[in-house]
Design an enzyme around this catalytic site. Structure first.
Site, short mmCIF file in Angstrom:
data_model
loop_
_atom_site.label_atom_id
_atom_site.label_comp_id
_atom_site.label_asym_id
_atom_site.label_seq_id
_atom_site.Cartn_x
_atom_site.Cartn_y
_atom_site.Cartn_z
N TYR A 218 139.94 41.96 84.81
CA TYR A 218 141.38 41.79 84.61
C TYR A 218 141.85 42.78 83.56
CZ TYR A 218 145.90 39.62 83.76
OH TYR A 218 147.25 39.39 83.65
N ASP B 132 139.22 49.09 77.68
CA ASP B 132 140.20 48.01 77.55
C ASP B 132 139.69 47.06 76.46
OD1 ASP B 132 141.73 45.74 77.68
OD2 ASP B 132 141.76 45.63 79.86
N LYS C 252 147.16 41.84 72.41
CA LYS C 252 146.85 40.48 71.93
C LYS C 252 146.82 40.38 70.40
CE LYS C 252 144.95 38.98 76.23
NZ LYS C 252 145.31 37.78 76.93
#
Ligand SMILES: Cc1ncc(COP(=O)(O)O)c(C=O)c1O
Length: 441
Positions: A145, A247, A274
């Site tokens: 993801y 990522d 985040k």
């Protein structure tokens, strides 16, 4: 998911929500049966809902709240900034200060730009890689993801019905109508399988802009990448002339300079998000100065025009800088030690419960699987309908009976607002939940 006892206020709010919001929310993550639970307030690691129920939060807004909710230092700094304004069409010093702070955490972040989400950071990273190399294709790990950019999301929801052979995983779309070119331009490789991954990549020599890699992909099983796999991808991209884009939207929290410091490599680009927003929407793309300079409109290699109305807004960056300054080397070490202790105790509880389960993870995040063995890739991590039934029942037990909020994959992302007492609660909750599962038909 089994129907749960309802909170009357949450149930009423959901009735209204269903009239106006598709599915009742803007974000599928908050949905649960029979209705979402609406928040009244939160502080530290505790969230109280509108029906007055308090729970311990192990989800931390999908691993983004590194200090839990409403940390007083973040609240004070943001409140002060809010009084001065929230966004301007002029520059602010906080952007420079925070960029300098992040560069000091990791020397591979030679230059950096802020955006508003992890999705945007990945998109900017991929577009930068394309502009730099002149190539359209990218490679990514099956099932990983990376947010909702068309290219980055390919194969994210692949199933046994459509994922194809293990030697050549299919480029599976997430949404209907995904442009066929997007699928054709994404090369899917299996996680932690050097031989298969390199065989696939070799068929695309000279065609790729970047290999996109999460070093501990949540949906792929939340297992750290093998050092040999990471080195192989680093070597391959260097020889090929394509870029390695990491990522670290989730994994940056794993070490002071991100999970990449576990490995003996330097990426070309890193996407973050985040936790670096201190509780506010954020993303950042960082990396080699020569590469990042393709976003410099005054530079000689300006190939990628890049902007955003709320990029680097002072609210997010004020919160982010305070949060990351608090998350110093000793805070990272302590939080990782707490997670290690939790994983050890959970493993013990699993052993006693006698039902098929295991725990994986690293840094300050871990995931419980309804499987005997820790999965090694997406296909092994894929939950069968029976495993999903058991997992949902466990997550619901923790939520309803134990007052513990987990990410819906039964993943916990710890915050510095937690200590041994909260881990004890989780371990005891799991003990009861797993023993219930063991006696389930
Ligand atoms: C590894 C990873 N990359 C990217 C994203 C996308 O970030 P955002 O939700 O901020 O767009 C996520 C979000 O969960 C993620 O887990």
């Amino acid at each position: 998911m089994a129907d749960q006892p309802t909170g009357p206020r949450s149930a009423k709010l959901y009735e209204r929500a269903l009239e106006i919001l598709p599915g009742g929310a803007s974000r599928n993550t908050v949905l649960r049966k029979p209705h979402p639970v609406y928040v009244a307030e939160a502080s530290g690691c505790r969230v109280t809902d509108v029906d007055g129920v308090e729970r311990i939060d192990f989800s931390n807004n999908m691993a983004s709240l590194i200090h839990g909710h409403a940390h007083p230092d973040v609240v004070a700094a943001v409140t002060e900034q809010l009084r001065k304004g929230s966004a301007y069409t002029l520059a602010t010093e906080i952007e420079i200060r925070y960029a300098e702070h992040l560069r000091n955490r990791n020397p591979s972040f030679e230059k950096l730009r802020f955006v508003n989400s992890g999705t945007e950071a990945i998109m900017a990273g991929l577009k930068a890689a394309r502009a730099f190399t002149g190539h359209a294709k990218i490679a990514k790990v099956e099932g990983a993801y990376h947010g909702s950019y068309d290219y980055a999301e390919v194969s994210q929801t692949a199933t046994p019905k459509n994922w194809g052979g293990a030697d050549r995983p299919a480029s599976v779309p997430v949404a209907r109508g995904t442009p066929p070119n997007a699928l054709a331009d994404v090369v899917v490789i299996p996680f932690n399988d050097i031989e298969r991954a390199l065989t696939i990549l070799n068929e695309h020599r000279g065609e790729l802009a970047a290999v996109l890699l999460d070093l501990m992909p949540h949906r792929v099983g939340l297992v750290p990448a093998d050092p040999e796999f990471v080195t192989a991808l680093r070597d391959w991209t260097r020889e090929d002339g394509s870029l390695l884009l990491l990522d670290e939207v989730i994994t940056f929290r794993s070490e002071y300079g991100g999970a990449q410091t576990w490995y003996d490599i330097t990426p070309d680009l890193t996407a973050m998000g985040k936790a670096i927003g201190g509780g506010f929407p954020v993303g950042a793309i960082a990396g080699r100065a020569d590469l990042m300079d393709i976003m410099n409109p005054y530079g000689s290699s300006f190939l990628f025009p890049h902007s955003g109305t709320f990029s680097a807004n002072p609210i997010t960056l004020t919160a982010g800088l305070v949060a990351m300054e608090l998350f110093d080397e000793s805070a990272v070490t302590n939080l990782n030690a707490l997670a290690k202790r939790a994983m050890r105790d959970i493993q013990e509880v699993i052993g006693e419960a006698g039902c098929p389960a295991c725990v994986s993870g690293g840094g300050s995040i871990f995931r419980i699987h309804m499987k005997e063995q820790v999965p090694r890739n997406y296909r092994e991590a894929y939950t069968t309908p029976e495993e999903s039934r058991r997992l949902n029942s466990l997550v619901d037990h923790l939520f309803e009976e134990e007052g513990l909020i987990m990410i819906n994959t039964c993943t916990a992302a710890l915050s510095t607002a937690m200590g041994d007492a909260e881990i004890d609660r989780l371990v005891e909750g799991l003990r009861r939940g797993l023993s219930r599962l063991a006696s389930m038909p």
